[in-house]
Design a protein around this motif. Structure first.
Motif, PDB file in Angstrom:
ATOM      1  N   LEU A 108     -14.669  -8.203   2.636  1.00 25.95           N
ATOM      2  CA  LEU A 108     -14.805  -7.197   1.599  1.00 25.95           C
ATOM      3  C   LEU A 108     -14.096  -7.598   0.308  1.00 25.95           C
ATOM      4  O   LEU A 108     -13.104  -8.329   0.334  1.00 25.95           O
ATOM      5  N   ARG A 109     -14.610  -7.096  -0.797  1.00 25.30           N
ATOM      6  CA  ARG A 109     -14.014  -7.350  -2.107  1.00 25.30           C
ATOM      7  C   ARG A 109     -13.062  -6.206  -2.437  1.00 25.30           C
ATOM      8  O   ARG A 109     -13.472  -5.051  -2.552  1.00 25.30           O
ATOM      9  N   PRO A 110     -11.752  -6.510  -2.609  1.00 27.02           N
ATOM     10  CA  PRO A 110     -10.785  -5.434  -2.837  1.00 27.02           C
ATOM     11  C   PRO A 110     -10.824  -4.913  -4.266  1.00 27.02           C
ATOM     12  O   PRO A 110     -11.145  -5.641  -5.212  1.00 27.02           O
ATOM     13  N   GLN A 111     -10.496  -3.649  -4.406  1.00 28.49           N
ATOM     14  CA  GLN A 111     -10.262  -3.036  -5.703  1.00 28.49           C
ATOM     15  C   GLN A 111      -8.770  -2.772  -5.839  1.00 28.49           C
ATOM     16  O   GLN A 111      -8.053  -2.696  -4.835  1.00 28.49           O
ATOM     17  N   PRO A 112      -8.258  -2.635  -7.049  1.00 31.36           N
ATOM     18  CA  PRO A 112      -6.810  -2.414  -7.205  1.00 31.36           C
ATOM     19  C   PRO A 112      -6.372  -1.146  -6.483  1.00 31.36           C
ATOM     20  O   PRO A 112      -7.072  -0.133  -6.511  1.00 31.36           O
ATOM     21  N   PRO A 113      -5.222  -1.186  -5.821  1.00 29.45           N
ATOM     22  CA  PRO A 113      -4.737   0.024  -5.147  1.00 29.45           C
ATOM     23  C   PRO A 113      -4.333   1.093  -6.155  1.00 29.45           C
ATOM     24  O   PRO A 113      -3.948   0.786  -7.287  1.00 29.45           O
ATOM     25  N   VAL A 114      -4.421   2.340  -5.736  1.00 32.41           N
ATOM     26  CA  VAL A 114      -3.950   3.476  -6.525  1.00 32.41           C
ATOM     27  C   VAL A 114      -2.696   3.988  -5.826  1.00 32.41           C
ATOM     28  O   VAL A 114      -2.770   4.522  -4.718  1.00 32.41           O
ATOM     29  N   LEU A 115      -1.543   3.792  -6.457  1.00 32.05           N
ATOM     30  CA  LEU A 115      -0.272   4.086  -5.809  1.00 32.05           C
ATOM     31  C   LEU A 115       0.457   5.221  -6.515  1.00 32.05           C
ATOM     32  O   LEU A 115       0.408   5.345  -7.734  1.00 32.05           O
ATOM     33  N   GLY A 116       1.113   6.060  -5.722  1.00 30.09           N
ATOM     34  CA  GLY A 116       1.899   7.158  -6.253  1.00 30.09           C
ATOM     35  C   GLY A 116       3.166   7.304  -5.437  1.00 30.09           C
ATOM     36  O   GLY A 116       3.871   6.334  -5.190  1.00 30.09           O
ATOM     37  N   ASP A 117       3.450   8.527  -4.994  1.00 26.45           N
ATOM     38  CA  ASP A 117       4.622   8.755  -4.161  1.00 26.45           C
ATOM     39  C   ASP A 117       4.304   9.820  -3.113  1.00 26.45           C
ATOM     40  O   ASP A 117       3.169  10.294  -3.022  1.00 26.45           O
ATOM     41  N   ASP A 118       5.313  10.198  -2.347  1.00 24.28           N
ATOM     42  CA  ASP A 118       5.122  11.151  -1.255  1.00 24.28           C
ATOM     43  C   ASP A 118       5.025  12.597  -1.741  1.00 24.28           C
ATOM     44  O   ASP A 118       4.810  13.491  -0.924  1.00 24.28           O
ATOM     45  N   TYR A 119       5.187  12.815  -3.042  1.00 23.79           N
ATOM     46  CA  TYR A 119       5.368  14.179  -3.521  1.00 23.79           C
ATOM     47  C   TYR A 119       4.225  14.692  -4.379  1.00 23.79           C
ATOM     48  O   TYR A 119       4.343  15.764  -4.987  1.00 23.79           O
ATOM     49  N   THR A 120       3.109  13.965  -4.438  1.00 25.12           N
ATOM     50  CA  THR A 120       1.941  14.539  -5.094  1.00 25.12           C
ATOM     51  C   THR A 120       1.441  15.714  -4.264  1.00 25.12           C
ATOM     52  O   THR A 120       1.490  15.700  -3.029  1.00 25.12           O
TER      53      THR A 120
END
Length: 323
Positions: A39-51
């Motif tokens: 598979l071709r990866p896309q950039p990860p979408v990262l945040g935190d535990d508190y959204t």
């Protein structure tokens, strides 16, 4: 899985709890590794535990094309799940979930009704008791199913709420509703607690050794304006990992992952062997990442090398990044 193009969105593929990290380190997921190599990866979408909305809700909202006219995402905690599920347009909605609030010495923990032997008759009875209080505040309450009731009303506009998946079996400090309507909803939650506490159903459940239903949780708030998904693919959302993750049973979670890799991931691999499009999104508690297979797209050098020599990606390191 059908032969049409498909999007597999997997919630709780990882989590940030230390016990989950330990379980994750011991996982062996050979089929997932082989799949990711194709598979071709896309950039990860990262945040935190508190959204307020966990990553799997954010990822699905992105797939559905939910955003402002300028392309920016909808505000955290205002993904209109209640309105969308009911196909109610341009009316602010939210879900009211009957639940058990476990009051400790210094904190309150929420337990959803899925494991509390809460009957449909009991739900209808408490719904009927709460609906008039809601009406006094301009909120129409609609019975959807025993574990959730839909609230509709202009007073809900701008309300930001934490997903039930964020708070189930967790302490509620810091997760209460936000926005202009928050004081009204907090008062309504308090009134629901008092109403349910004195209701005959509480005594009946206690006599049977069951936990009382003594409150509501509010989630899925927002106004939905219609529209079609940005990507016209059917979304499959396996629920295999959700329950053990919410209960913090990481042994069961690891076993569910192993079973998923053994019994289900080969079906996803078979799609690629048949030259069928596949979109995969893995979601943790802090972020999500998507991968795509398009038979018309020429793979990069590394991907061609992996495919030719049967190499696998390292799924555990990928999952850890989404914790």
């Amino acid at each position: 899985m059908s032969s049409s193009a498909a999007h597999v969105l997997l919630p709780y593929a990882s989590a940030s709890a230390e016990a989950c990290q330990a379980a994750l380190a011991g996982l062996t997921l050979p089929n997932l590794g082989r799949l990711l190599a194709h598979l071709r990866p896309q950039p990860p979408v990262l945040g935190d535990d508190y959204t307020l909305n966990p990553p799997h809700e954010q990822a699905l909202a992105h797939t559905l094309g939910w955003h402002h006219p300028d392309g920016t995402p909808l505000p955290d905690g205002q993904l209109p799940w209640a309105a969308w599920q009911a196909n109610v347009r341009d009316v602010p909605c939210a879900w009211f979930h009957p639940c058990h609030w476990q009051v400790g010495m210094e904190q309150v923990t929420l337990q959803p009704v899925d494991a509390l032997q809460f009957s449909e008759a009991e739900s209808h009875t408490l719904f009927a008791a709460l609906a008039p209080l809601c009406a006094e505040d301009g909120i129409t309450l609609v019975f959807e199913r025993p574990d959730r009731w839909r609230a509709e009303g202009e007073v809900l506009r701008g309300l930001a709420c934490a997903s039930l998946d964020r708070v189930a079996h967790r302490h509620l400090h810091g997760w209460l509703p936000q926005g202009p309507a928050a004081p009204l909803l907090l008062r309504l939650q308090n009134e629901a607690q008092m109403l349910f506490y004195t209701h005959p159903i509480t005594d009946e459940r206690t006599a049977r050794g069951l936990l009382p239903i003594n409150g509501i949780w509010i989630s899925g708030s927002g106004s939905w304006h219609g529209g079609t998904p940005a990507q016209p693919w059917p979304v499959t959302q396996p629920d295999t990992l959700r329950q053990p993750a919410l209960y913090g049973d990481w042994v069961a979670w690891a076993n569910a992952w192993q079973q998923l890799d053994r019994d289900t991931v080969p079906d996803w691999l078979a799609r690629i062997e048949r030259k069928q499009t596949l979109h995969l999104t893995l979601c943790g508690e802090r972020g999500y990442q998507s991968w795509h297979y398009d038979p018309s797209h020429r793979p990069g050098l590394l991907q061609r090398w992996r495919t030719r020599w049967g190499q696998s990606a390292n799924p555990v390191s990928i999952l850890k990044a989404l914790c």
